[in-house]
Design an enzyme around this catalytic site. Structure first.
Site, mmCIF file in Angstrom:
data_model
loop_
_atom_site.group_PDB
_atom_site.id
_atom_site.type_symbol
_atom_site.label_atom_id
_atom_site.label_comp_id
_atom_site.label_asym_id
_atom_site.label_seq_id
_atom_site.Cartn_x
_atom_site.Cartn_y
_atom_site.Cartn_z
ATOM 1 N N HIS A 94 -3.717 -13.685 -0.248
ATOM 2 C CA HIS A 94 -2.326 -13.467 0.181
ATOM 3 C C HIS A 94 -1.948 -14.552 1.184
ATOM 4 O O HIS A 94 -2.740 -14.893 2.071
ATOM 5 C CB HIS A 94 -2.153 -12.135 0.914
ATOM 6 N N GLU A 154 -8.417 -4.384 -6.421
ATOM 7 C CA GLU A 154 -7.224 -3.625 -6.050
ATOM 8 C C GLU A 154 -6.050 -4.159 -6.879
ATOM 9 O O GLU A 154 -5.992 -5.347 -7.193
ATOM 10 C CB GLU A 154 -6.963 -3.774 -4.538
ATOM 11 N N ASP A 211 -3.134 -5.194 -6.508
ATOM 12 C CA ASP A 211 -2.346 -6.374 -6.137
ATOM 13 C C ASP A 211 -3.056 -7.668 -6.531
ATOM 14 O O ASP A 211 -2.430 -8.732 -6.549
ATOM 15 C CB ASP A 211 -1.983 -6.385 -4.652
ATOM 16 N N HIS A 223 -12.055 -5.876 2.354
ATOM 17 C CA HIS A 223 -11.968 -4.586 3.006
ATOM 18 C C HIS A 223 -12.285 -3.412 2.089
ATOM 19 O O HIS A 223 -12.124 -2.263 2.494
ATOM 20 C CB HIS A 223 -10.554 -4.421 3.595
ATOM 21 N N HIS A 258 0.865 -1.200 0.000
ATOM 22 C CA HIS A 258 0.000 0.000 0.000
ATOM 23 C C HIS A 258 0.893 1.240 0.000
ATOM 24 O O HIS A 258 0.782 2.089 0.891
ATOM 25 C CB HIS A 258 -0.941 0.029 1.220
ATOM 26 N N TYR A 292 -2.034 -8.382 9.900
ATOM 27 C CA TYR A 292 -2.905 -8.057 8.772
ATOM 28 C C TYR A 292 -4.245 -7.515 9.287
ATOM 29 O O TYR A 292 -4.757 -6.499 8.814
ATOM 30 C CB TYR A 292 -3.105 -9.339 7.962
ATOM 31 N N ASP A 323 -8.881 -10.951 0.214
ATOM 32 C CA ASP A 323 -8.014 -10.411 1.267
ATOM 33 C C ASP A 323 -8.331 -10.981 2.655
ATOM 34 O O ASP A 323 -7.426 -11.143 3.489
ATOM 35 C CB ASP A 323 -8.141 -8.885 1.326
ATOM 36 N N HIS A 328 -11.984 -8.914 -6.124
ATOM 37 C CA HIS A 328 -11.597 -7.589 -5.593
ATOM 38 C C HIS A 328 -10.604 -7.010 -6.602
ATOM 39 O O HIS A 328 -9.697 -7.718 -7.044
ATOM 40 C CB HIS A 328 -10.958 -7.802 -4.225
HETATM 41 FE FE1 FEO Z 1 -7.193 -5.202 -0.935
HETATM 42 FE FE2 FEO Z 1 -4.686 -7.447 -1.226
HETATM 43 O O1 FEO Z 1 -5.674 -5.983 -1.717
#
Ligand code: FEO
Length: 396
Positions: free
Chosen positions: A225, A80, A82, A145, A22, A192, A164, A78
């Site tokens: 992750h 994002e 990543d 999230h 981030h 996390y 996530d 999601h």
């Molecule tokens: Fe919300 Fe792993 O990105």
């Protein structure tokens, strides 16, 4: 290629080198992984992609198993970067694939990539028939999230692809929880939660309740992750329930900053007082401690004692981001106190109190402010201060 169950494979990428996430907001000492999954059958489905930098790895793993033209769906749980960073390449090469996303996912995909993709919108209760008696079910996971977050559940195989949620920034050659160091795994899962998910704890609890009430069998939780929960996957669900309550342990974090060690000495003696009260504590110089690790310790503790020497009519600057993060992450149920040393005006403890109150920390005793360096009597005051605070922690 790593098999989760028959026809279900991990096709993600390990990233040992990333040390900040981030931007520079989250330290990833142990790297991370971008987990993507391939479900094969009459229809072939890619569940999530990877960060742009890892696109060649994803492509290689996919091609080991399937012709890219034979991928029918790409589920974006999601968007994002990543997780969706390789989406453009994937859609260029998987020429017959359709994207599936939540309503908010369609928005984030459209406004991020500006492509004319035909995206199928799904929400809680929707199913995707992938042939051979297999199907995938979707569950909105708004604010776990991001607004677009979604889970995908595969009945029969009993796998929850949670993106996530339940993840950790942890890279490992082994990918299942029964293969890795449990302490490292728990530590990274907690970090996390403490640094990403705490603002959404009420929604976390509601979502967990919803999943538990679905009463579906759960053999594997496969996050986007880190490590996959295969052995007792409910253990991480139960941990999330516990963490969402925001109830710390009978423990205190002393976070200080010091110019000539007078405040540090006070911190040490306050620690002796906590010991006298029988309370576990951790002591950190905020200016030389990783912010995310410090926040994780604070999240786990009922009490916080902040101290700094006074400079420019306030505390040394390294305490500010810690408290601002506590405020933004919405930590709850904490009691606090402040201290410091000074030579001229001595505003630091008072300013720290105000900042902590803004972060919803209940100040439970008068601050301790000592001019220059503490003498024997004042060191005893530090011990008494710590003991008194420790007793309040035990009563909380
Ligand atoms: Fe919300 Fe792993 O990105």
């Amino acid at each position: 290629m790593t098999k989760l169950k028959d026809n279900v494979y991990w096709v993600g990428a390990r990233d040992w080198e990333v040390k900040q996430f981030h931007g520079n907001e989250y330290s990833t000492h142990r790297g991370t992984s971008y987990n993507a999954y391939l479900v094969m059958g009459e229809k072939n489905v890619l569940i999530d992609t990877v960060a742009a930098s890892a696109t060649p790895i994803l492509l290689k793993r996919l091609k080991d198993h399937v012709d890219l033209c034979d991928i029918d769906y790409v589920i974006v749980n999601h968007a994002e970067p990543d997780h969706a960073g390789s989406l453009v390449t994937i859609m260029e090469q998987c020429t017959n694939a359709q994207i599936i996303a939540s309503e908010k996912g369609v928005e984030s995909i459209t406004e991020t990539f500006h492509k004319d993709w035909d995206i199928k919108t799904v929400g809680t209760g929707d199913e995707l028939d992938i042939g051979g008696g297999e199907k995938l079910q979707f569950i909105n996971a708004t604010m776990l999230h991001w607004p677009d977050s979604m889970f995908t559940y595969m009945p029969g195989k009993n796998i929850l692809f949670s993106n996530d949620a339940f993840g950790q920034h942890l890279s490992s050659w082994d990918i299942f929880n029964d293969e890795v160091d449990t302490c490292e795994l728990q530590q990274e899962a907690l970090k996390y939660y403490a640094n990403i998910l705490t603002p959404f704890s009420k929604m976390v609890t509601r979502k967990l309740d919803e999943i538990v009430e679905m009463n579906v069998p759960l053999d594997i939780i496969a996050p986007a992750h880190g490590i996959i929960w295969r052995e007792d996957p409910m253990q991480i669900v139960n941990k999330y329930y516990e963490w969402a309550k925001g109830e710390g342990k009978d423990r205190v974090v002393i976070a200080y900053n010091t110019m000539y060690n007078a405040t540090k000495e006070m911190a040490e003696y306050i620690g002796f007082g906590l010991e006298d009260a029988g309370v576990d504590y951790r002591l950190y110089n905020a200016s030389s401690t990783d912010l995310n690790d410090l926040l994780t310790q604070i999240f786990e503790s009922k009490g916080v004692i902040f101290g700094a020497s006074t400079i420019n009519n306030g505390p040394l600057v390294s305490l500010y981001p810690v408290i601002k993060e506590m405020q933004g992450l919405k930590y709850i149920n904490k009691i606090g106190a402040t201290f410091g040393s000074y030579g001229w005006s001595g505003e630091s403890p008072k300013v720290l109190e105000e900042l902590l109150e803004d972060a919803k920390v209940e100040i439970v005793q008068d601050n301790l402010n000592i001019k220059y360096r503490a003498n024997e009597e004042e060191l005893q005051q530090c011990i008494d201060f710590g003991k008194s605070f420790g007793e309040k922690v035990l009563k909380k």
